[in-house]
Design a protein around this motif. Structure first.
Motif, PDB file in Angstrom:
ATOM      1  N   ASN A  72       9.222  -8.093   2.171  1.00  0.00           N
ATOM      2  CA  ASN A  72       9.113  -6.885   2.986  1.00  0.00           C
ATOM      3  C   ASN A  72      10.148  -6.797   3.931  1.00  0.00           C
ATOM      4  OD1 ASN A  72       8.384  -4.545   4.287  1.00  0.00           O
ATOM      5  ND2 ASN A  72       6.279  -5.080   4.692  1.00  0.00           N
TER       6      ASN A  72
ATOM      7  N   THR B 230      10.899  -3.857   5.582  1.00  0.00           N
ATOM      8  CA  THR B 230      10.559  -2.835   6.499  1.00  0.00           C
ATOM      9  C   THR B 230       9.814  -3.351   7.575  1.00  0.00           C
ATOM     10  OG1 THR B 230       8.482  -2.283   5.132  1.00  0.00           O
ATOM     11  CG2 THR B 230      10.604  -1.148   4.052  1.00  0.00           C
ATOM     12  N   ASP B 231       9.641  -2.420   8.508  1.00  0.00           N
ATOM     13  CA  ASP B 231       8.502  -2.602   9.447  1.00  0.00           C
ATOM     14  C   ASP B 231       7.224  -2.231   9.389  1.00  0.00           C
ATOM     15  OD1 ASP B 231       9.328   0.125   9.722  1.00  0.00           O
ATOM     16  OD2 ASP B 231       9.855   0.022  11.779  1.00  0.00           O
ATOM     17  N   LYS B 232       6.849  -1.879   7.745  1.00  0.00           N
ATOM     18  CA  LYS B 232       5.635  -1.188   7.612  1.00  0.00           C
ATOM     19  C   LYS B 232       4.598  -2.403   7.387  1.00  0.00           C
ATOM     20  CE  LYS B 232       3.284   1.360   3.809  1.00  0.00           C
ATOM     21  NZ  LYS B 232       2.848   2.156   4.785  1.00  0.00           N
TER      22      LYS B 232
ATOM     23  N   SER C 120       8.996   6.641   2.974  1.00  0.00           N
ATOM     24  CA  SER C 120       9.853   5.869   3.928  1.00  0.00           C
ATOM     25  C   SER C 120      10.256   4.652   3.465  1.00  0.00           C
ATOM     26  CB  SER C 120       9.185   5.826   5.209  1.00  0.00           C
ATOM     27  OG  SER C 120       8.141   4.921   5.029  1.00  0.00           O
ATOM     28  N   ILE C 121       9.738   4.050   2.142  1.00  0.00           N
ATOM     29  CA  ILE C 121      10.062   3.017   1.674  1.00  0.00           C
ATOM     30  C   ILE C 121      10.527   3.108   0.353  1.00  0.00           C
ATOM     31  CG2 ILE C 121       8.370   1.362   3.185  1.00  0.00           C
ATOM     32  CD1 ILE C 121       6.466   1.295   0.822  1.00  0.00           C
TER      33      ILE C 121
ATOM     34  N   ILE D 159      12.157  -2.070   0.873  1.00  0.00           N
ATOM     35  CA  ILE D 159      13.271  -1.697   1.897  1.00  0.00           C
ATOM     36  C   ILE D 159      13.126  -0.303   2.123  1.00  0.00           C
ATOM     37  CG2 ILE D 159      14.742  -1.078  -0.059  1.00  0.00           C
ATOM     38  CD1 ILE D 159      17.174  -2.479   1.224  1.00  0.00           C
ATOM     39  N   PRO D 160      13.599  -0.085   3.487  1.00  0.00           N
ATOM     40  CA  PRO D 160      13.436   1.272   3.968  1.00  0.00           C
ATOM     41  C   PRO D 160      14.324   2.052   3.108  1.00  0.00           C
ATOM     42  CG  PRO D 160      14.116  -0.285   5.852  1.00  0.00           C
ATOM     43  CD  PRO D 160      14.247  -0.807   4.715  1.00  0.00           C
ATOM     44  N   THR D 161      13.882   3.139   2.667  1.00  0.00           N
ATOM     45  CA  THR D 161      14.479   4.073   1.862  1.00  0.00           C
ATOM     46  C   THR D 161      16.023   4.793   2.321  1.00  0.00           C
ATOM     47  OG1 THR D 161      12.207   4.940   1.011  1.00  0.00           O
ATOM     48  CG2 THR D 161      14.154   6.531   0.651  1.00  0.00           C
TER      49      THR D 161
ATOM     50  N   GLU E 149      17.940   2.881   4.231  1.00  0.00           N
ATOM     51  CA  GLU E 149      18.796   1.784   4.098  1.00  0.00           C
ATOM     52  C   GLU E 149      19.371   1.543   2.700  1.00  0.00           C
ATOM     53  OE1 GLU E 149      18.240  -2.953   4.686  1.00  0.00           O
ATOM     54  OE2 GLU E 149      17.228  -1.832   6.192  1.00  0.00           O
ATOM     55  N   TYR E 150      18.169   1.778   1.974  1.00  0.00           N
ATOM     56  CA  TYR E 150      18.405   1.675   0.263  1.00  0.00           C
ATOM     57  C   TYR E 150      19.381   2.540  -0.068  1.00  0.00           C
ATOM     58  CZ  TYR E 150      17.668   1.323  -4.682  1.00  0.00           C
ATOM     59  OH  TYR E 150      17.754   1.155  -5.931  1.00  0.00           O
TER      60      TYR E 150
END
Length: 148
Positions: free
Chosen positions: A5, A7-9, A98-99, A113-115, A117-118
């Motif tokens: 993970n 992400t910060d999710k 968002s992911i 990964i954050p969308t 960023e990806y």
């Protein structure tokens, strides 16, 4: 843990459990009604072509046999591993824009990964002219290549 993970999710327990199943968890989907109607028709066309070429001999009742076989439902479409709560968790993850969830390189696991960023990394890769020159044209595949 079989997923990464980035992400910060914060994931729910069901989402974590689902992702930890990795890529080794397959679900057999129900065939669509049009598939069960079209497959025997396509198969009959192929068989007639082979018969016309003298490669096979067809029995008179082959069409009825194929249609009867197409109606038979095979396989157990209910997973013993995936529960309803896992399917709900998958739906929640899919709906979260968002992911982005991708398969990890050389591993039977997932990466979150954050969308933004990806997509940024993809755009950077595609903009690199050393890898994708502006005049790059994807090679066309011949029908023979598709069968391999």
């Amino acid at each position: 843990m079989r997923y990464i993970n980035l992400t910060d999710k914060h994931l729910t327990e069901d989402q974590e459990e689902l992702l930890n199943l990795g890529l080794n968890c397959q679900v057999l989907s129900f065939p669509r009604p049009y598939q069960t109607r079209l497959e025997p028709v396509a198969l009959m066309a192929d068989l007639h072509k082979l018969a016309n070429d003298g490669k096979v001999l067809l029995d008179d009742g082959i069409k009825e046999d194929l249609l009867r076989e197409a109606r038979v439902q095979r396989g157990n479409h209910n997973s013993r591993i995936l529960k309803r709560r896992h399917k709900e968790a998958a739906k929640q993850l899919r709906e979260d824009s968002s992911i982005t969830i991708r398969r990890a390189d050389k591993a039977a696991s997932f990466v979150l990964i954050p969308t933004n960023e990806y997509t940024g990394k993809l755009e950077t890769l595609l903009a690199d002219e050393s890898k994708f020159p502006e005049d790059f044209e994807e090679p066309r595949r011949s029908p023979q290549d598709k069968n391999q």
